[in-house]
Design a protein around this motif. Structure first.
Motif, short mmCIF file in Angstrom:
data_model
loop_
_atom_site.label_atom_id
_atom_site.label_comp_id
_atom_site.label_asym_id
_atom_site.label_seq_id
_atom_site.Cartn_x
_atom_site.Cartn_y
_atom_site.Cartn_z
N ARG A 24 32.29 37.04 37.62
CA ARG A 24 32.92 36.23 38.67
C ARG A 24 33.81 35.15 38.06
O ARG A 24 34.90 34.87 38.55
CB ARG A 24 31.86 35.59 39.56
N GLY A 28 37.71 35.00 38.80
CA GLY A 28 38.06 33.93 39.74
C GLY A 28 37.52 34.16 41.15
O GLY A 28 38.11 33.76 42.13
N THR A 29 36.37 34.83 41.24
CA THR A 29 35.81 35.08 42.56
C THR A 29 34.52 34.31 42.74
O THR A 29 33.44 34.89 42.79
CB THR A 29 35.53 36.57 42.78
N GLY A 30 34.63 32.99 42.80
CA GLY A 30 33.48 32.23 43.23
C GLY A 30 32.57 31.72 42.14
O GLY A 30 31.37 31.76 42.28
N ALA A 31 33.12 31.23 41.05
CA ALA A 31 32.31 30.53 40.07
C ALA A 31 32.76 29.06 40.07
O ALA A 31 33.89 28.76 40.45
CB ALA A 31 32.49 31.14 38.69
N SER A 32 31.87 28.17 39.67
CA SER A 32 32.25 26.76 39.60
C SER A 32 33.21 26.56 38.44
O SER A 32 33.30 27.38 37.54
CB SER A 32 31.00 25.91 39.39
N GLN A 64 33.63 42.08 46.23
CA GLN A 64 32.69 42.09 47.35
C GLN A 64 32.60 43.52 47.88
O GLN A 64 33.60 44.23 47.95
CB GLN A 64 33.17 41.16 48.47
N ARG A 94 29.30 40.85 45.00
CA ARG A 94 28.47 40.33 46.08
C ARG A 94 28.37 41.39 47.17
O ARG A 94 29.32 42.14 47.39
CB ARG A 94 29.16 39.15 46.77
N GLU B 109 27.69 28.64 43.80
CA GLU B 109 28.69 29.67 43.51
C GLU B 109 29.17 30.34 44.80
O GLU B 109 30.35 30.64 44.96
CB GLU B 109 28.11 30.73 42.56
N LEU B 110 28.23 30.57 45.71
CA LEU B 110 28.60 31.22 46.97
C LEU B 110 29.55 30.33 47.77
O LEU B 110 30.58 30.80 48.29
CB LEU B 110 27.34 31.51 47.79
N HIS B 112 31.43 28.07 46.59
CA HIS B 112 32.68 28.02 45.84
C HIS B 112 33.56 29.25 46.12
O HIS B 112 34.79 29.17 46.13
CB HIS B 112 32.39 27.92 44.34
N SER B 113 32.92 30.38 46.39
CA SER B 113 33.68 31.62 46.64
C SER B 113 34.51 31.55 47.90
O SER B 113 35.38 32.39 48.13
CB SER B 113 32.73 32.82 46.70
#
Lengths: 329, 329
Positions: A24, A28-32, A64, A94, B109-110, B112-113
């Motif tokens: 992720r 770039g799909t949803g990490a801090s 996803q 996800r 993380e969720l 953030h997504s």
């Protein structure tokens, strides 16, 4: 200069985070931000191919996958969902769960919505699979895997089971324990499971009666069983665990003991059936195995490792518990 | 020339389809081509403002709202999900269900997504709400509504309940039916519900013991109850219905009758508790009402009708069934 490339696993290990987080972060799909920086640093140290990341971005991967089911409250789907999650999460995907709604129209609309590109693929378990839905699935812009009817001849990947054979196993068990007057509570006959389970019952036994519940739920099973139990019988096969629980409630209303007066079998081997009292004898259709198989197919399609539609069939297994055989304790 | 504009409802009526389908057809979010043509024709006939459609497209609305929960298998979330769906569907929104995972990291993380823009907002019911998660929610690019802790002081819309008070109601009921030696089976104390319910129990009674289960599940409740039931007691308060079912199984193992020897209360008033035998006395925390309230807040935020964070509190209600008071039949 492409030899000895670092793998995603090596980056994950170096960063000290999970594979899923690594994937992720890189995509770039949803990490801090903290996570992204840490993973990128690890990738840079190892010379992990930035090309691969670039390719994914160009493909607009969402990481996803949708799982679409008719009734999110049915525990059989919860088990499938967990299995799908377990297969896909380590690869950075996800799972988002959606409802198909009750009708073919709503199911078709849902498949059509894949055009908006919010997922990389969909695993769908529709109650009814007609030509319209099949056409929509064939035209979908991302891979779709069906859990339900086998769709060999339509070029669609599917995971099916033999629920007709499973009903046969339930009937065989009831006969083996000496029950001869067997009734059936089924769900709607115009559904994939309803049609198959009716076929299985009719092939296995000359029953003393069958009732069709309005839906595959406890409440509908109770209503149908009140009608069925006016007949003289010593066993009831229910088309799923929720219907079986409805049957047991109807039996209690009439003062019938389960299993002494009426033995009851369910189908799907759900958590609710396992914790119910009496615990349900049930035919497992391998919900975990089916979810896992569907997720494996999806992964290969989504990652481009497989182009051809594939079929998987998971067989039924009878599990005997207190609703047919009282334990010795 | 903007007077007497046609409304979306009028377009839906003219097209002879649902409001949801009309909205989706006009916004290009998952309607069949046939449906789109039909609805566009109706819109054209009525002179329905194309501007409104254009505005939505510019805003890149997805007409999807995420509902994120810790455990998709917990029936309390199924009821919330249904309520959210019922509020949002007539406005053309789909609900996609996601899991937060067990940890704050996975929950953060969720949230953030949401930056990837796949939904117009998120209703989230986290097990734990710490400062890190609150900061991430405050920075989210789309509205987030929290079901759980009240978050008045953080500018976050939330729907909360009084589960501590609910535990007090359960204890009051047990005392009223003459039970004096009351034990408690709770879930993890570092969760929002675990903390509140422990506080409620400690405030209500000097119990004969408390055990903390590893999780809010039947299996964990069974293990914790085996420990608790070594003490002499005549009632057990469980922190939710799944734990209560675990308690009843543990009581059966020991040959204790429920409710004669041990009365048991649950919390959440779930479907599984209602159909269980004996049916569970349970404190409803209004899962349907909370889901509906959260969806109403989300709708107002997503459609820009409301900017300010709002708080809703839904009170607890005790529902007495067979696990504490045997019915006369």
């Amino acid at each position: 200069m492409t030899s000895t490339r670092a793998t995603l696993s090596q980056v994950a290990e170096r960063a000290g985070v999970s594979l899923a987080s690594t994937s992720r972060a890189l995509h770039g799909t949803g990490a801090s931000r903290e996570m992204v920086e840490r993973v990128r640093a690890a990738a840079a140290e190892l010379g992990y191919s930035v090309d691969a990341v670039g390719r994914s971005l160009r493909m607009k991967k969402t990481f996803q996958v949708a799982f679409a089911v008719a009734d999110i409250g049915n525990p059989v789907y919860v088990e499938m969902m967990r299995a799908i999650h377990e297969v896909l999460a380590p690869h950075g995907y996800r799972v988002v769960v959606m409802t198909t709604g009750d009708t073919t129209t709503s199911t078709v609309e849902l498949v059509h919505s894949l055009n908006s590109g919010f997922v990389d693929g969909m695993v769908i378990s529709p109650l009814r699979t007609d030509d319209w839905l099949i056409r929509e699935i064939q035209q979908a812009p991302v891979p779709v895997v069906v859990i339900g009817r086998a769709l060999d001849d339509h070029g669609i990947s599917s995971v099916s089971t033999d629920s007709a054979g499973g009903i046969g196993q339930a009937v065989g068990h009831l006969r083996a324990i000496g029950r001869g007057r067997i009734g059936f509570v089924n769900g709607p006959l115009d559904t994939t499971p309803g049609e198959a389970r009716q076929r299985g019952f009719d092939a296995a036994v000359r029953g003393v009666g069958a009732e069709v519940a309005e839906d595959f739920t406890v409440a509908a099973g109770l209503v149908a069983a009140r009608r069925l139990l006016t007949r003289e019988l010593d066993a009831v096969v229910a088309a799923n665990d929720l219907l079986a629980i409805g049957v047991i409630h109807a039996a209690r209303e009439l003062g019938l003991r389960v299993p002494e007066d009426v033995a009851v079998t369910g189908m799907d081997d759900t958590e609710i059936g396992r914790v119910f009292y009496p615990s349900l004898t049930s035919v497992s259709l391998g919900s975990t195995e089916r979810g896992r198989a569907a997720a494996d197919l999806m992964l290969r399609l989504a990652e481009g490792a497989e182009q051809e539609a594939q079929q998987v069939v998971v067989g039924p297994t009878l599990i005997v518990r207190e609703s047919t055989v009282r334990s010795g304790q």
